[in-house]
Design a protein around this motif. Structure first.
Motif, PDB file in Angstrom:
ATOM      1  N   LYS A 149       0.825  -1.214   0.000  1.00 23.82           N
ATOM      2  CA  LYS A 149       0.000   0.000   0.000  1.00 23.82           C
ATOM      3  C   LYS A 149       0.856   1.259   0.000  1.00 23.82           C
ATOM      4  CE  LYS A 149      -4.165  -1.702   0.155  1.00 23.82           C
ATOM      5  NZ  LYS A 149      -5.059  -1.521  -0.985  1.00 23.82           N
ATOM      6  N   ASN A 150       2.150   1.112   0.296  1.00 25.19           N
ATOM      7  CA  ASN A 150       3.062   2.269   0.236  1.00 25.19           C
ATOM      8  C   ASN A 150       3.701   2.391  -1.140  1.00 25.19           C
ATOM      9  OD1 ASN A 150       4.745   0.094   0.336  1.00 25.19           O
ATOM     10  ND2 ASN A 150       5.836   0.700   2.196  1.00 25.19           N
ATOM     11  N   ILE A 154       7.203  -5.119  -1.023  1.00 22.50           N
ATOM     12  CA  ILE A 154       7.365  -5.630   0.339  1.00 22.50           C
ATOM     13  C   ILE A 154       7.867  -7.071   0.217  1.00 22.50           C
ATOM     14  CG2 ILE A 154       6.223  -5.925   2.580  1.00 22.50           C
ATOM     15  CD1 ILE A 154       5.911  -3.099   1.358  1.00 22.50           C
ATOM     16  N   PRO A 183       0.851  -9.004   2.904  1.00 18.79           N
ATOM     17  CA  PRO A 183       0.789  -8.555   4.302  1.00 18.79           C
ATOM     18  C   PRO A 183      -0.108  -7.334   4.487  1.00 18.79           C
ATOM     19  CG  PRO A 183       2.847  -7.848   3.308  1.00 18.79           C
ATOM     20  CD  PRO A 183       2.159  -8.703   2.291  1.00 18.79           C
ATOM     21  N   CYS A 184      -0.459  -6.644   3.398  1.00 17.95           N
ATOM     22  CA  CYS A 184      -1.265  -5.418   3.524  1.00 17.95           C
ATOM     23  C   CYS A 184      -2.734  -5.719   3.842  1.00 17.95           C
ATOM     24  CB  CYS A 184      -1.201  -4.601   2.234  1.00 17.95           C
ATOM     25  SG  CYS A 184       0.466  -4.139   1.780  1.00 17.95           S
ATOM     26  N   CYS A 187      -3.629  -5.071   7.496  1.00 20.07           N
ATOM     27  CA  CYS A 187      -2.750  -4.091   8.142  1.00 20.07           C
ATOM     28  C   CYS A 187      -3.449  -2.738   8.212  1.00 20.07           C
ATOM     29  CB  CYS A 187      -1.461  -3.986   7.330  1.00 20.07           C
ATOM     30  SG  CYS A 187      -0.311  -2.774   7.980  1.00 20.07           S
ATOM     31  N   GLN A 189      -2.152   0.092   7.831  1.00 22.73           N
ATOM     32  CA  GLN A 189      -1.483   0.999   6.896  1.00 22.73           C
ATOM     33  C   GLN A 189      -0.745   2.166   7.562  1.00 22.73           C
ATOM     34  OE1 GLN A 189      -4.255   2.125   3.777  1.00 22.73           O
ATOM     35  NE2 GLN A 189      -4.956   0.044   3.522  1.00 22.73           N
ATOM     36  N   PRO A 190       0.115   1.878   8.536  1.00 21.11           N
ATOM     37  CA  PRO A 190       0.914   2.970   9.109  1.00 21.11           C
ATOM     38  C   PRO A 190       1.800   3.635   8.058  1.00 21.11           C
ATOM     39  CG  PRO A 190       1.762   0.822   9.820  1.00 21.11           C
ATOM     40  CD  PRO A 190       0.438   0.575   9.154  1.00 21.11           C
ATOM     41  N   CYS A 191       2.122   2.908   7.008  1.00 25.51           N
ATOM     42  CA  CYS A 191       2.968   3.459   5.934  1.00 25.51           C
ATOM     43  C   CYS A 191       2.319   4.697   5.332  1.00 25.51           C
ATOM     44  CB  CYS A 191       3.177   2.395   4.848  1.00 25.51           C
ATOM     45  SG  CYS A 191       1.650   1.702   4.177  1.00 25.51           S
ATOM     46  N   CYS A 287       6.685   0.543   7.762  1.00 21.74           N
ATOM     47  CA  CYS A 287       6.107  -0.793   7.515  1.00 21.74           C
ATOM     48  C   CYS A 287       6.723  -1.820   8.469  1.00 21.74           C
ATOM     49  CB  CYS A 287       6.362  -1.191   6.063  1.00 21.74           C
ATOM     50  SG  CYS A 287       5.751  -2.853   5.695  1.00 21.74           S
ATOM     51  N   PRO A 288       5.886  -2.569   9.185  1.00 20.69           N
ATOM     52  CA  PRO A 288       6.424  -3.513  10.175  1.00 20.69           C
ATOM     53  C   PRO A 288       6.968  -4.819   9.569  1.00 20.69           C
ATOM     54  CG  PRO A 288       4.022  -3.601  10.175  1.00 20.69           C
ATOM     55  CD  PRO A 288       4.410  -2.511   9.202  1.00 20.69           C
ATOM     56  N   VAL A 289       6.671  -5.058   8.295  1.00 25.92           N
ATOM     57  CA  VAL A 289       7.056  -6.360   7.724  1.00 25.92           C
ATOM     58  C   VAL A 289       8.581  -6.488   7.661  1.00 25.92           C
ATOM     59  CG1 VAL A 289       6.858  -7.893   5.717  1.00 25.92           C
ATOM     60  CG2 VAL A 289       4.945  -6.427   6.364  1.00 25.92           C
TER      61      VAL A 289
HETATM   62  S1  SF4 Z   1       2.590  -0.870   6.558  1.00 24.68           S
HETATM   63 FE1  SF4 Z   1       1.016  -2.441   6.220  1.00 24.68          FE
HETATM   64  S2  SF4 Z   1      -0.235  -1.654   4.502  1.00 24.68           S
HETATM   65 FE2  SF4 Z   1       1.722  -0.524   4.510  1.00 24.68          FE
HETATM   66  S3  SF4 Z   1       3.014  -1.661   3.103  1.00 24.68           S
HETATM   67 FE3  SF4 Z   1       3.467  -2.444   5.162  1.00 24.68          FE
HETATM   68  S4  SF4 Z   1       2.080  -4.216   5.373  1.00 24.68           S
HETATM   69 FE4  SF4 Z   1       1.315  -3.014   3.638  1.00 24.68          FE
END
Ligand code: SF4
Ligand code: B12
Ligand code: SF4
Length: 291
Positions: A149-150, A154, A183-184, A187, A189-191, A287-289
């Motif tokens: 989403k950013n 990822i 992963p989105c 999530c 979406q903190p990104c 992004c936490p991933v």
């Molecule tokens: S923060 Fe969440 S929504 Fe944004 S790219 Fe990472 S996994 Fe995807």
């Protein structure tokens, strides 16, 4: 000609790329890339980062990726840009040190592939206008990750904190993607929230207007104009540390402009400037991933 199977060719190339220092590597078919979202939208959207897309007025020639006629497979390599080493991403007068690592691995990989398999390679430049390809689509097609989403790729192991480079070869190597990974989906979406200039606040691109449903930011909600303006501000913030009347100031501004035009940086005396540009990457770091 070497009669190695396409799967053995891929296995050999991926293993070699990793031994040379790539964190990840994979293979995509050129045919699939020619139909990928960025490669399809590019002739319509153009590369002027001051506008959202070509307006169809005037005689602007459509931008297109220049594929070498003999290119069959694309090898994509990735180098981790961990937050512990932010300097990998800083423009220092000669590009970034992270990109220099990618170039070194790509060059060595190219030489090895040509010698070991008698396969012709094309080492690709960074900028699409100089003969490069869209690296995010290539990485996704090679199964290295998914488009988040950013608007960044990822990866399962490193999240978006990775940079890519690619080679084309004139032989079929078995494709390594795509990957079943998203992963989105669940999530918050903190990104998107992290963007200081709100690049993800409004939908800019619409499927019916652009004739495709896969768009910048995946759903059309990424504004390259305001993101690019933030990059310009990062440059201003960097050079502000050098007095404006100073020769060094003019020299650094010229080298950054050259870099953005795809010209190799050419600073006097081959020395690095006394400032470096720390380009924004907040949507990436939030992004936490892969952390
Ligand atoms: S923060 Fe969440 S929504 Fe944004 S790219 Fe990472 S996994 Fe995807
Ligand atoms: C020009 C450019 C910029 C410009 C314009 C960006 C833009 N997206 O328009 C500016 C200067 C603003 C910029 C900013 C940044 N960039 Co930049 N940039 C590039 C460059 C040279 C071309 C990208 C481009 O123009 N794409 C075409 C436009 C039209 O498409 P798009 O916005 O990317 O949207 C497409 C994708 O989202 C795709 N897509 C969407 N969903 C899906 C789903 C699937 C399955 C597939 C296959 C594709 C797909 O379709 C969309 C088009 O319809 C590439 C290097 C390269 N040669 O590829 C690096 C690159 C994309 N940048 C990168 C990075 C890291 C950044 C920044 C974080 C800055 C920084 N510190 O380096 C920010 C992030 C901005 C963001 N969130 O997108 C990395 C991304 C790495 C990654 N993990 O994904 C790249 C690949 C460079 C590299 N060496 O690795 N960038
Ligand atoms: S790189 Fe910075 S300005 Fe551009 S979208 Fe990401 S957070 Fe926003």
């Amino acid at each position: 000609m070497c009669s190695i199977s396409s799967s053995a060719l891929t296995a050999g190339i991926v293993e070699k790329a990793r031994s040379l220092g790539a964190a990840i590597a994979g293979v995509a078919s050129v045919k699939s890339l020619k139909g990928s979202p960025s490669h399809r939208i590019y002739p319509k959207i153009g590369m002027n980062l001051k506008t959202h897309g070509q307006d169809g007025k005037g005689d602007a020639k459509p931008d297109g990726v220049e594929w070498p006629a003999d290119a069959v497979s694309a090898i994509v390599i990735g180098v981790e840009h961990n937050i512990e080493h932010p300097e990998l991403d800083w423009w220092d007068g000669k590009g970034t040190s992270g990109n220099r690592i990618l170039i070194r691995i790509n060059n060595q990989l190219s030489e090895w592939i040509e010698t070991a398999f008698s396969v012709k390679t094309h080492k690709l430049p960074y900028f699409v206008s100089k003969g490069g390809i869209f690296l995010k689509d290539a990485a996704v097609a090679a199964g290295l990750g998914c488009l988040g989403k950013n608007n960044l790729v990822i990866t399962p192991g490193y999240g978006p904190r990775i940079r890519f480079r690619a080679l084309l070869i004139d032989r079929q190597a078995e494709a390594t993607g795509p990957l079943d990974f998203n992963p989105c989906e669940d999530c918050e979406q903190p990104c998107r929230e992290a963007c200081p200039v709100k690049s993800f606040k409004k939908t800019i691109y619409w499927a019916d207007a652009w004739g495709q449903s896969t768009l910048p930011g995946t759903d059309g909600t990424y504004d390259r104009v305001i993101c690019n303006r933030k990059m310009d501000k990062d440059i201003v913030d960097a050079v502000v540390t050098i007095p404006p009347g100073d020769d060094a100031h003019r020299e650094v501004i010229r080298a950054i402009d050259d870099f953005e035009e795809g010209v190799a940086a050419n600073l006097h005396g081959d020395k690095l400037p006394s400032c470096c540009v720390k380009y924004c990457r907040r949507c990436e770091l939030a992004c936490p991933v892969g952390k």
